[in-house]
Write an enzyme that holds these catalytic residues in place. Sequence first.
Site, short mmCIF file in Angstrom:
data_model
loop_
_atom_site.label_atom_id
_atom_site.label_comp_id
_atom_site.label_asym_id
_atom_site.label_seq_id
_atom_site.Cartn_x
_atom_site.Cartn_y
_atom_site.Cartn_z
N GLU A 1 -5.22 12.01 4.48
CA GLU A 1 -4.18 10.98 4.43
C GLU A 1 -2.92 11.56 5.05
O GLU A 1 -2.57 12.70 4.75
CB GLU A 1 -3.80 10.57 2.99
CG GLU A 1 -4.81 9.77 2.24
CD GLU A 1 -4.30 9.33 0.84
OE1 GLU A 1 -3.11 9.54 0.53
OE2 GLU A 1 -5.12 8.81 0.08
N GLU B 1 -0.32 -2.75 0.69
CA GLU B 1 -1.11 -3.16 -0.48
C GLU B 1 -0.15 -3.52 -1.61
O GLU B 1 0.47 -2.66 -2.20
CB GLU B 1 -2.04 -2.01 -0.89
CG GLU B 1 -3.09 -1.70 0.17
CD GLU B 1 -3.84 -0.41 -0.12
OE1 GLU B 1 -4.65 -0.40 -1.06
OE2 GLU B 1 -3.59 0.59 0.58
N LYS C 1 -0.27 -1.86 -5.25
CA LYS C 1 -0.11 -0.43 -5.52
C LYS C 1 1.02 -0.22 -6.51
O LYS C 1 2.06 -0.86 -6.44
CB LYS C 1 0.21 0.34 -4.22
CG LYS C 1 -0.92 0.33 -3.24
CD LYS C 1 -1.79 1.49 -3.10
CE LYS C 1 -1.73 2.81 -3.61
NZ LYS C 1 -2.24 3.78 -2.63
N GLU D 1 5.34 2.84 -1.92
CA GLU D 1 3.87 2.83 -2.01
C GLU D 1 3.26 1.55 -1.44
O GLU D 1 2.11 1.56 -0.99
CB GLU D 1 3.41 3.00 -3.46
CG GLU D 1 3.74 4.36 -4.07
CD GLU D 1 2.88 5.48 -3.50
OE1 GLU D 1 1.73 5.22 -3.11
OE2 GLU D 1 3.38 6.63 -3.46
#
Length: 328
Positions: free
Chosen positions: A249, A300, A303, A309
């Site tokens: 990541e 997203e 999250k 995030e």
Amino acid sequence: MSAILLLVGVFSSITATQSIGVCYGVSGDNLPSRQEVVDLYKTNGISRMRIYYPDEEALQALRGSNIELIMDVAGETIQSLTNPDVAIDWVNTYVTPYSDVKFKYINVGNEVHPGDAVAQYILTAMTNIQNAISLTNLQGQIKVSTAIDGTLITNSYPPSNGAFTSDATTYITSIINFLAENESPLLANVYPYFAYVNDLQNIDLAYAIFNQQGNNEIGYQNLFDAMLDSIYAALEKVGASNLQIVVSESGWPSEGGTGATTENADTYYANLISHVSGTSGTPMRPGVSIETFLFAMFDENHKLGAETERHFGLFFPNKTSKYSLNFN
Ligand SMILES: *[C@@H]1O[C@H](CO)[C@@H](O)[C@H](O)[C@H]1NC(C)=O
């Protein structure tokens, strides 16, 4: 003569070039279907994907796609895999039936910390999955690993001083021996963004997003290389100097916190792609391209944690690209 040498150089750099991966998380309630997502990877020339659990709908969509896959074991499943029979079932359910899906790595544990309850199960679960894969004779193709984060590393500057924390050393040494025996890489989530926001006084934005001009005194042009080399240094200190690292990541958020802008993120991703695809490597591992998975495909909205995030997507949920990136 020089023309021939030049050609050899060109060809060897082509063969050494790494294609980019992108992590595909699904913690959003507004994301496209699995098939649409696989199609979006293909139309953008993204040839590697990481998924965070055995998502059977995604696996169906990936059939025949040629997309190379990191597939995580779901966090809540790890403890059960300490039973060898459960690990065999797991492989027989999620791997063997998908012979036309290109599994590359099975990842057991994402950012597990030595003090986490699950930490005691990681090595046994990895071993059992590895044995189950060996039963199907896929051990040459599919490697088992675990993904660490930066909190396991201390003394990361200068990078050559990098070492595992004492807690992490106890935890990771047997895992590293397992990886070496099986010729598997260590996966590492590497986030210059978080290093930057946690140390604004000492770290320049330009250094974090690959825009630093010239050399600093120890020869590091960017924070990403410095962070990666601090992990290589830590591996050397536990006797694993031959272990490869795959960056499982790396990303930069477009909003929600200090330095989190679309412009900075665009710069970070574009520079990261060009850096890891080339053959400069890092100062400690020069001349090798760096297998890297960008985080992440979509914003997203479910999250948890800091606002940032929810803003790591390369694409909006409506499939519009946030940036003008070229993945191949
Ligand atoms: C997709 O979503 C983004 C963010 O909400 C928006 O700015 C953009 O206009 C949308 N694109 C389309 C084609 O709907």
